[in-house]
Design an enzyme around this catalytic site. Structure first.
Site, mmCIF file in Angstrom:
data_model
loop_
_atom_site.group_PDB
_atom_site.id
_atom_site.type_symbol
_atom_site.label_atom_id
_atom_site.label_comp_id
_atom_site.label_asym_id
_atom_site.label_seq_id
_atom_site.Cartn_x
_atom_site.Cartn_y
_atom_site.Cartn_z
ATOM 1 N N GLY A 123 0.633 -1.148 -0.028
ATOM 2 C CA GLY A 123 0.152 -0.101 0.026
ATOM 3 C C GLY A 123 0.776 1.357 0.125
ATOM 4 N N SER A 124 0.377 2.202 0.694
ATOM 5 C CA SER A 124 0.925 3.632 0.626
ATOM 6 C C SER A 124 2.397 3.905 0.899
ATOM 7 C CB SER A 124 0.139 4.514 1.493
ATOM 8 O OG SER A 124 -1.250 4.581 1.099
ATOM 9 N N THR A 125 2.784 2.751 1.731
ATOM 10 C CA THR A 125 4.497 2.827 2.248
ATOM 11 C C THR A 125 5.160 2.891 0.968
ATOM 12 O OG1 THR A 125 4.287 0.480 2.723
ATOM 13 C CG2 THR A 125 4.424 2.082 4.440
ATOM 14 N N LYS A 130 4.424 4.729 -1.647
ATOM 15 C CA LYS A 130 4.603 6.180 -2.444
ATOM 16 C C LYS A 130 5.664 7.048 -2.483
ATOM 17 C CE LYS A 130 -0.609 6.572 -2.022
ATOM 18 N NZ LYS A 130 -1.536 6.938 -0.845
#
Lengths: 589, 97
Positions: free
Chosen positions: A303-305, A307
């Site tokens: 997930g967002s880790t 980005k």
């Protein structure tokens, strides 16, 4: 010499025997016979001394020589400060030769009582038709002495080592355990089996009638004790990681979790905890879920880790600047037939704010400017899709598909960590590029002495600095993880909340994660936390993983004595009473 | 001639007795050495057991439990911590006790 001539006979005393004239062949025959006897003796001695020498020597030796095995112990495993995590100590195992063991029922009962086994079980073992049975393995030496004192026929003992793990379940996954025959089965015990294992030596001795060794004969092979392993692990930080993780998993009613702490300067793994865990000293009723070293062997969509990696590539390629503005309205973006959306719609955001607010749309728009190959190369360079090769059993490399088969929507989802899978170990490893000046540091399980290692450069130091600033914003008020703040320290980090894939379909189950480092002015520690299927009030990485991060990181920084790098403004306003007391404390010092 | 022979015989006897005594001594010493080596091994085992005991008593969960429950200790709030700089750290450390 032996021939007597007739004409000489009269010179001796008169003897009727000598007066006889015997035929010459008789004396020759006699001589020949005696010669023959000598021949037989010679032959016999040749047979014994030359032909059969080895065999007979061996037989002779076995009458008084004894070959003894000198046992060697398995190496110890200690943490970086020398605290013992695994140690072997000799125990006795009691065995029986059932054919020889004719015990009275009373003796059987007595033995069963000493060994703490069931009477019937003992009787069954003693009645078995095997040549050899173990009655009880690894009993303490004191008990063994009592058993020996019973002097039962057909019952014997031998020395065995038993492995103890004083830190128990806290370090179970990193240390692992051994089987009963000193064979490493999990963790470090398995990974470093070759070094830990001792090699038994041997010596042959002469024993006297009383069984005492009189002297050494022949060559002595000294035993080689196994090498001690000094891990990079710090027991105190490990305890923090373990206890905080356990608390978080229980509080959030989650299925499982993992946490890793590494030293950003040396690449040493200071802590690695998983929940659920097990007690390596008592491995009855062990389940697969307990045994799993999730942080290393399980992959998840992060997930967002991920980005920050997309943002770093954008800065690195010069396509965007820290403050370039991206229009994220209306919080939705359609690529082909699929639509990406933000949890909370945003308007126009700078690149830094995209990371701070964790906007999927913003990151996808940034990623759309890359060639798939560029992005793949960056992911590859930070270690995604590659097995970390720490030496842990069951390490996985995650999934990073070859860029040639990427579709635009996949490239967009990968930019925010879906459609790609990594292990927690890979994630924390990749974050070394931000905690350092853009280089990827190799990780190590064992304590690193000597010069600090140099990593492989991935980003420029300018890019790393800028991403660090963005990650700091994410933790500040207005970011996604204010709960990860640590009073007194500047903290940088990124949350991740990802849907889980079950048989190819995204389901309404989540993996909450948080990766961050501190002090942000000169990062020393990186902490990664992953909580699997949080079922509490919130499932967001910031709410679930953030507090764990803050607890572990705060405690670890204090343990290591790293000076705070942030002014205590926050506390000055909220804890006015205590600040007023500080001068008094100062005077006392 | 006879005298020389007697002398040599005497020398042989003395040597023989010497060999016997030194062999005996060697074996005695060897047994002592054996015993000491056994003791060393025993002590090594005991050291291992004590080390095990030490680390069992000193596990962080136990220390935390005692510190919190028995000694009523707690982590100071960030506002209460004063960090000494490296230069004054030495003198502060010296004064602290």
């Amino acid at each position: 010499m032996m021939r007597f001539k007739g004409h000489l006979a009269h010179k001796f005393a008169e003897s009727p025997v000598l007066r006889l004239r015997l035929p010459a062949w008789r004396s020759r025959l006699m001589a020949l016979l005696i010669l023959g006897c000598f021949g037989v003796l010679l032959g016999r001695s040749f047979y014994l001394q030359i032909l059969n020498n080895d065999f007979l020597q061996e037989k002779g030796d076995s009458r008084y020589r004894r070959d003894l095995e000198v046992s060697a112990s398995r190496g110890r495993i200690a943490d970086r400060n020398g605290d013992v995590l695994a140690i072997s100590t000799p125990m006795k195992s009691v065995w029986a030769i059932p054919a020889d063991a004719r015990l009275t029922p009373q003796q059987t009962r007595q033995l069963a009582q000493l060994l703490e086994v069931d009477d019937k079980e003992m009787a069954r073992k003693l009645a078995s038709d095997k040549n050899f049975v173990y009655l009880h393995r690894q009993i303490p030496p004191e008990v063994a002495e009592k058993v020996a004192a019973l002097k039962l026929p057909g019952i014997g003992q031998n020395k065995e080592y038993r492995r103890f793990y004083p830190t128990g379940e806290m370090t179970a996954h990193i240390v692992g355990f051994t089987g009963v025959d000193d064979k490493g089965l999990e963790g470090i015990e398995l990974a470093y089996q070759g070094q830990l294992l001792g090699r038994a030596g041997s010596r042959s001795v002469i024993k006297d009638r009383r069984g005492q060794i009189v002297e050494d004969v022949g060559s002595i092979k000294p035993p080689q004790d196994g090498k001690d392993i000094r891990l990079a692990l710090d027991s105190k930080i490990q305890y923090l990681a373990y206890s905080q993780l356990k608390q978080a998993v229980l509080d959030n009613k989650a299925k499982a979790g993992g946490a890793i702490v590494i030293d950003a300067k040396t690449g040493e793994i200071l802590a690695l905890a998983n929940w659920p865990t097990y007690n390596p000293n008592n491995r009855e009723h062990l389940s697969g879920a307990q045994l799993r070293n999730r942080a290393v062997t399980d992959t998840f969509e992060p997930g967002s880790t991920l980005k920050p990696f997309t943002a770093a590539l954008a800065l690195e390629k010069g396509k965007f600047r820290f403050d370039s503005v991206i229009d994220c309205a209306p919080g939705r973006l359609t690529i082909g037939t699929a639509t990406i959306s933000d949890a909370h719609p945003h308007g126009a955001l700078t690149v830094a704010q995209v990371i701070q607010k964790s906007s999927n749309v913003g990151v996808a728009k940034i990623a759309a400017t890359f060639a798939p190959q560029e992005m793949w190369e960056m992911f590859d360079a930070v270690g995604f899709g590659q097995i970390p090769r720490l030496g842990f059993p069951g390490e996985v490399g995650g999934r990073l598909r070859p860029w040639k088969s990427w579709r635009p929507i996949e490239q967009a989802t990968m930019s925010y960590g879906h459609g790609i899978s990594v292990s927690l170990m890979q994630l924390v490893h990749a974050y070394t590029v931000f905690a350092r000046d853009g280089d990827l540091l190799p990780l190590t399980l064992t304590r690193a002495d000597g010069a600090p290692p140099i990593g492989a450069p991935v980003f420029s130091s300018q890019t790393a600095r800028e991403v660090r600033a963005m990650l700091e914003m994410a933790v500040q008020n207005g970011g996604t993880a204010p709960k990860a703040q640590i009073p007194g320290y500047r903290v940088a980090g990124k949350t991740g909340t990802a849907y889980k894939l079950e048989s190819g379909q995204y389901v309404k189950k989540y993996v909450a994660s948080f990766v961050g480092f501190a002090p942000a002015s000169d990062p020393r520690l990186i902490v990664a936390v992953m909580i699997d299927e949080p079922g509490g009030a919130s499932h967001y990485g910031g709410d679930v993983g953030g507090p764990v991060f803050a607890g572990v990181m705060g405690g670890a920084l204090r343990t290591l004595g790293i000076p705070p790098d942030a002014p205590l403004r926050l506390e000055a306003s909220t804890l006015g009473v205590q600040v007023a007391q500080t001068p008094a404390v100062k005077e006392k010092l | 001639m006879i005298r020389l022979n007697m002398l040599l015989l005497l020398a042989v006897v003395i040597c023989a007795l010497g060999v016997v005594t030194s062999q005996h001594k060697a074996r005695k010493l060897f047994q002592d050495l054996e015993a000491e080596q056994d003791r060393a091994k025993q002590l090594d085992v005991e050291f291992g057991q004590l080390q095990l005991e030490l680390s069992t008593w000193a596990t962080p969960p136990r220390i935390e439990k005692i510190a919190r429950d028995k000694l009523k200790m707690r982590t100071p709030e960030a506002g209460k911590v004063i960090s000494a700089t490296a230069a004054t750290g030495l003198s502060a450390g010296g004064l602290a006790p």
